[in-house]
Scaffold this active site. Sequence first.
Site, PDB file in Angstrom:
ATOM      1  N   ASP A   1     -11.425   2.772   3.737  1.00  0.00           N
ATOM      2  CA  ASP A   1     -11.734   1.341   3.715  1.00  0.00           C
ATOM      3  C   ASP A   1     -13.040   1.080   3.363  1.00  0.00           C
ATOM      4  OD1 ASP A   1      -9.593  -0.880   3.673  1.00  0.00           O
ATOM      5  OD2 ASP A   1      -9.217  -0.433   5.682  1.00  0.00           O
TER       6      ASP A   1
ATOM      7  N   GLN B   1      -4.807  -1.788   9.272  1.00  0.00           N
ATOM      8  CA  GLN B   1      -4.820  -2.961   8.791  1.00  0.00           C
ATOM      9  C   GLN B   1      -5.249  -4.037   9.652  1.00  0.00           C
ATOM     10  OE1 GLN B   1      -3.746  -3.406   5.580  1.00  0.00           O
ATOM     11  NE2 GLN B   1      -4.044  -5.655   5.812  1.00  0.00           N
TER      12      GLN B   1
ATOM     13  N   LYS C   1       0.825  -1.329   0.009  1.00  0.00           N
ATOM     14  CA  LYS C   1       0.006  -0.116   0.096  1.00  0.00           C
ATOM     15  C   LYS C   1       0.785   1.469  -0.049  1.00  0.00           C
ATOM     16  CE  LYS C   1      -3.915  -2.319   2.186  1.00  0.00           C
ATOM     17  NZ  LYS C   1      -4.731  -2.863   3.168  1.00  0.00           N
TER      18      LYS C   1
HETATM   19  N1  GUN Z   1      -7.212  -6.852   5.931  1.00  0.00           N
HETATM   20  C1  GUN Z   1      -7.192  -7.851   4.800  1.00  0.00           C
HETATM   21  N2  GUN Z   1      -7.939  -6.937   3.749  1.00  0.00           N
HETATM   22  C2  GUN Z   1      -8.167  -5.601   4.450  1.00  0.00           C
HETATM   23  C3  GUN Z   1      -8.766  -4.365   3.662  1.00  0.00           C
HETATM   24  O1  GUN Z   1      -8.970  -4.341   2.578  1.00  0.00           O
HETATM   25  N3  GUN Z   1      -8.480  -3.318   4.693  1.00  0.00           N
HETATM   26  C4  GUN Z   1      -7.717  -3.706   5.596  1.00  0.00           C
HETATM   27  N4  GUN Z   1      -7.852  -2.328   6.695  1.00  0.00           N
HETATM   28  N5  GUN Z   1      -7.234  -4.439   6.270  1.00  0.00           N
HETATM   29  C5  GUN Z   1      -7.451  -5.801   5.453  1.00  0.00           C
END
Ligand code: GUN
Length: 290
Positions: free
Chosen positions: A121, A98, A54
């Site tokens: 998100d 996350q 990311k």
């Molecule tokens: N863990 C697995 N997929 C995601 C996601 O799309 N966003 C976040 N913040 N954590 C994740």
Amino acid sequence: MTARIIDGRAIAAVIRAECADRTRRFEERTGIRPGLAVILVGHDPASAVYVRNKVRACEAAGIHSFTHRLHEKVENEELLNLITRLNADPSVHGILVQLPLPAHIDMARILETIAPSKDVDGFHLYNVGALVTGNTVFSPCTPYGVVKLLEHEGIPVEGQNVVVVGASNIVGKPMALMLMARDATVAICHAKARDLAQFTIGADILVVAAGVPGLITAPMVKKGAVVIDVGINRLEDGKIVGDVDFAGVSRRASHITPVPGGVGPMTVTMLLVNTIESAERFYAAQRTAS
Ligand code: GUN
């Protein structure tokens, strides 16, 4: 029939180039650089890889990223205080925590502390509700990526029978809502559904996000169906596979996403899109207020 392979890497590259262009033009016009704060708690190796991807993608798109690494024993209050500070920071337009979080952390409270206007998100309850009513603020990145893959391939959704396998908050449920908003008829199945094939065989578009390698085999798929595999599973030999038997299903489907290289690259890409969108809204709201 041999399915056309939907190349998520290539489509993601096109959208990321558009993002870099959009960021550059926005910064030239406003002097504002979009900013994303990423919070990583603990040392989960998979999460560390996702966060690194990311951050790299942000850099390539001209988005400022701020990574906050917290100890796995961090107290709820410390995490909540950090989010409150980021909510008030005008250089941060998106906040991402996350997942998964360590068990002692109150995930619901953490996600609900993020300002909905910075919740890139799309996991805040307000944004989940807005998705239900069709007043979407931010679409969750993985299902948003699936919608973009379908659009890029020119696959119509309206009036189609869609089956989503997997009912998670991150993928399955928002996926179903987003396709309903585009006038599809959607059925959502739990991965443990009794006689899953009875549902999947009727799907014009089959989206699988169950986390079960090899769950979907060729006899479960209608001839000519579009098959989107959201699963990412690491086998004991280290190989990464999806939830769909790619070789078998490729011979029945009209379109199929590979794993890796299908939906995966789109998740990070849509995070960039949401962050830029958030920065643009922030600027527009500031101008309206002044
Ligand atoms: N863990 C697995 N997929 C995601 C996601 O799309 N966003 C976040 N913040 N954590 C994740």
